[in-house]
Design an enzyme around this catalytic site. Structure first.
Site, PDB file in Angstrom:
ATOM      1  N   TYR A   1     -17.615   4.424   0.634  1.00  0.00           N
ATOM      2  CA  TYR A   1     -17.118   5.108   1.833  1.00  0.00           C
ATOM      3  C   TYR A   1     -18.039   6.268   2.154  1.00  0.00           C
ATOM      4  CZ  TYR A   1     -13.619   7.386   4.822  1.00  0.00           C
ATOM      5  OH  TYR A   1     -12.945   7.964   5.859  1.00  0.00           O
TER       6      TYR A   1
ATOM      7  N   ARG B   1      28.965   1.814   3.855  1.00  0.00           N
ATOM      8  CA  ARG B   1      28.981   2.314   2.471  1.00  0.00           C
ATOM      9  C   ARG B   1      27.602   2.300   1.813  1.00  0.00           C
ATOM     10  NH1 ARG B   1      33.555  -1.023  -0.317  1.00  0.00           N
ATOM     11  NH2 ARG B   1      33.384  -2.315   1.539  1.00  0.00           N
TER      12      ARG B   1
ATOM     13  N   GLY C   1     -29.079   4.900 -17.421  1.00  0.00           N
ATOM     14  CA  GLY C   1     -27.886   5.735 -17.429  1.00  0.00           C
ATOM     15  C   GLY C   1     -27.990   6.803 -16.351  1.00  0.00           C
TER      16      GLY C   1
END
Ligand code: UD1
Ligand code: CA
Length: 501
Positions: free
Chosen positions: A393, A17, A429
């Site tokens: 990566y 079930r 920056g």
């Protein structure tokens, strides 16, 4: 000293079930499979041996049981010929079947079962000196259960299964929960004498009760007041019901231990989670797996933490975390994604729209906004500018970035790993850091800015922008805003502009 205890957990049945490729007893609530919940409850008895009977999909069930309880003996029941047959398989799997002491039988699909219930039941079985004891219950709807048949004197005579019951027996509301305790010597003798001449053609373990009575032995029944503890989940709807109920019990227990839970209905806490007093949990929180939260920490709203450690007084807002360790007094979120291997020091900060992975961020160090920090080490007190990417990566391999302590890096930086930014260093920056930055140095990699005076008036004439530029430049220039001109003063075409950026 108590006698030797053997526990048999039956888990060979199908579970069609569930309509699942996952075996029924491996379905999970509160962070554990159903059978793990049972094995944990059984552990409270400190049994000498635990035998689990596996059959249906045993290639999945057996390894799971061995992982949850490595010392458990596995017995195989190839065909599910009934609970009596399953117990026989369990006894035969033991090199030396217990000839004395107690054998307790439980099922692998009753996740709300508690150790204390089993301890009390086993103790009363022993105290009664019974050949068999039944953990019984009184239910409104006894359909499907074995009914407990008593004589006029109230002495238990038999358990009659649904399909074999007379109309009068079907009306009995006292039922067998399924948990039985046996005198081992009696069980060993009785198990071989149970037949299958009944409506289902199965070997009913419950026939042992009739056999005990025929032999003039004592049968005892102990009622469990909390019927849900022995309720099984046969389909997903029942699984969700039991899951919600188990969660309600867990949340209630933590509130009684001093945890503030603002909205128990939307707070989900797995069974193995540990919370300290004065933790506060806001609405919409899932604390999963082996998560531990220290005192005065506030978690939520809308936060999922799996296998995380949250330090004292830390604040974690709208965060998704897995295998992360957050230091005392640190702040996380809103909207942070903590991936495995994230370590944030005391009073550190992982701020808004920040993703971290395999990153150790020192005490008081901050990554406040819009950043990806992967395979990194950031020293104490450093501040990482908004929009910084730790580019870990190279398309083939992952590399580490190390930022020293008290470094202040500019906004919109890219740290191309492997790279080291020294203690107390700064970056401008937009810097793309490809080479190591010495301690105390300022690294800049952007080319100097060139301003092309009057460019907007000449190239965007007639626009609101040009109008604003003209107004700022004064009345003389404002007159010129309607004019189109190919080249303004000192301007090349906009290819020059593109080459700049
Ligand atoms: C059983 C009891 C019934 C009790 C009810 C409580 C018997 C004959 N009946 O009925 O008195 O009220 O549980 O829920 O014992 N299993 C095996 N191998 C088998 C058969 C069953 O391992 O050959 C396991 C199942 O996986 C399950 C448990 O035993 O976990 C109970 O089996 P099930 O067939 O559901 O028994 P019920 O008919 O519900
Ligand atoms: Ca059943």
């Amino acid at each position: 000293m108590t006698d030797q205890l053997t526990v048999i957990v039956l888990a060979a049945g199908g579970g069609t079930r569930m309509k699942s490729k996952t075996p029924k007893v491996l379905h999970r609530i509160a962070g554990r499979s159903m059978i793990e919940h049972v094995l944990v409850a059984v552990g409270a008895l400190e049994p000498a041996r635990v035998v689990t009977v596996v059959g249906h999909q045993r290639e999945l069930v057996a390894p799971h049981v061995s992982e949850a309880r490595p010392e458990a003996v596995l017995a195989v029941q190839d065909e599910q010929l009934g609970t009596g047959h399953a117990v026989r398989m369990a006894l035969e799997a033991l090199p030396d079947a217990p000839r004395e002491g107690t054998v307790l039988v439980a099922y692998g699909d009753t996740p709300l079962l508690e150790g204390t219930t089993l301890v009390e039941f086993t103790a009363s079985h022993r105290a009664a000196g019974a050949a068999v004891s039944i953990l019984s219950g009184i239910v409104d709807d006894p359909f499907g259960y074995g009914r407990i048949v008593r004589d006029e004197a109230g002495v238990v005579q038999a358990i009659v299964e649904e399909k074999d019951a007379s109309d009068a027996e079907r009306a009995i509301t006292e039922i067998n929960s399924g948990i039985l305790a046996f005198d081992a010597a009696f069980l060993l003798d009785a198990i071989g004498r149970i037949g299958n001449a009944n409506a289902k053609g199965e070997y009913y373990l419950t026939d042992a009760i009739g056999l005990a009575r025929e032999a003039g032995l004592t049968v005892a029944a102990h009622a469990v007041d909390d019927a849900l503890q022995t309720e099984g989940a046969n389909d997903r709807a029942q699984l969700a019901d039991l899951g919600r109920e188990l969660n309600r019990r867990i949340v209630t227990r933590w509130m009684r231990e001093g945890v503030t839970v603002m909205d128990p209905a939307t707070t989900w806490i797995d069974a193995d989670v540990v919370l300290a007093p004065d933790v506060t949990i806001l609405p919409g929180v899932q604390l999963l797996g082996a998560t531990v939260v220290a005192e005065d920490a506030v978690v939520g709203p809308d936060t999922t933490l799996e296998d995380c450690e949250i330090g004292a007084g830390a604040r974690v807002v709208r965060t998704h975390g897995q295998l992360a360790v957050i230091g005392a007094g640190a702040t996380v979120g809103p909207f942070a994604y903590l991936r495995p291997g994230t370590l944030l020091g005391a009073k550190g900060k992982i701020g808004t729209f920040v993703e971290t992975k395999n990153a150790s961020i020192g005490d008081g160090a901050k990554v406040p906004h819009l950043s990806y920090v992967g395979d990194a080490e950031i020293g104490a007190g450093s501040n990482i500018g908004a929009g910084t990417i730790f580019a870990n990566y190279d398309g083939v391999n992952k590399h580490r970035t190390v930022v020293g302590r008290q470094a202040k890096t500019g906004s919109n930086n890219t740290f191309v790993a492997p790279v080291v930014i020294g203690d107390g260093a700064s970056t401008g920056g937009g810097t793309v850091v490809r080479r190591d930055v010495p301690a105390g140095a300022l690294a800049v990699s952007t080319s100097p800015q060139r301003n092309l005076e009057g460019w907007v008036l000449s190239r965007r004439a007639g626009t609101a922008q040009a109008e604003a530029a003209a107004a700022a430049a004064g009345p003389a220039v404002a007159d010129a805003t309607g004019e189109q001109s190919e080249n303004g003063p000192g301007l090349g075409d906009d290819r020059a502009e593109r080459a700049e950026s």
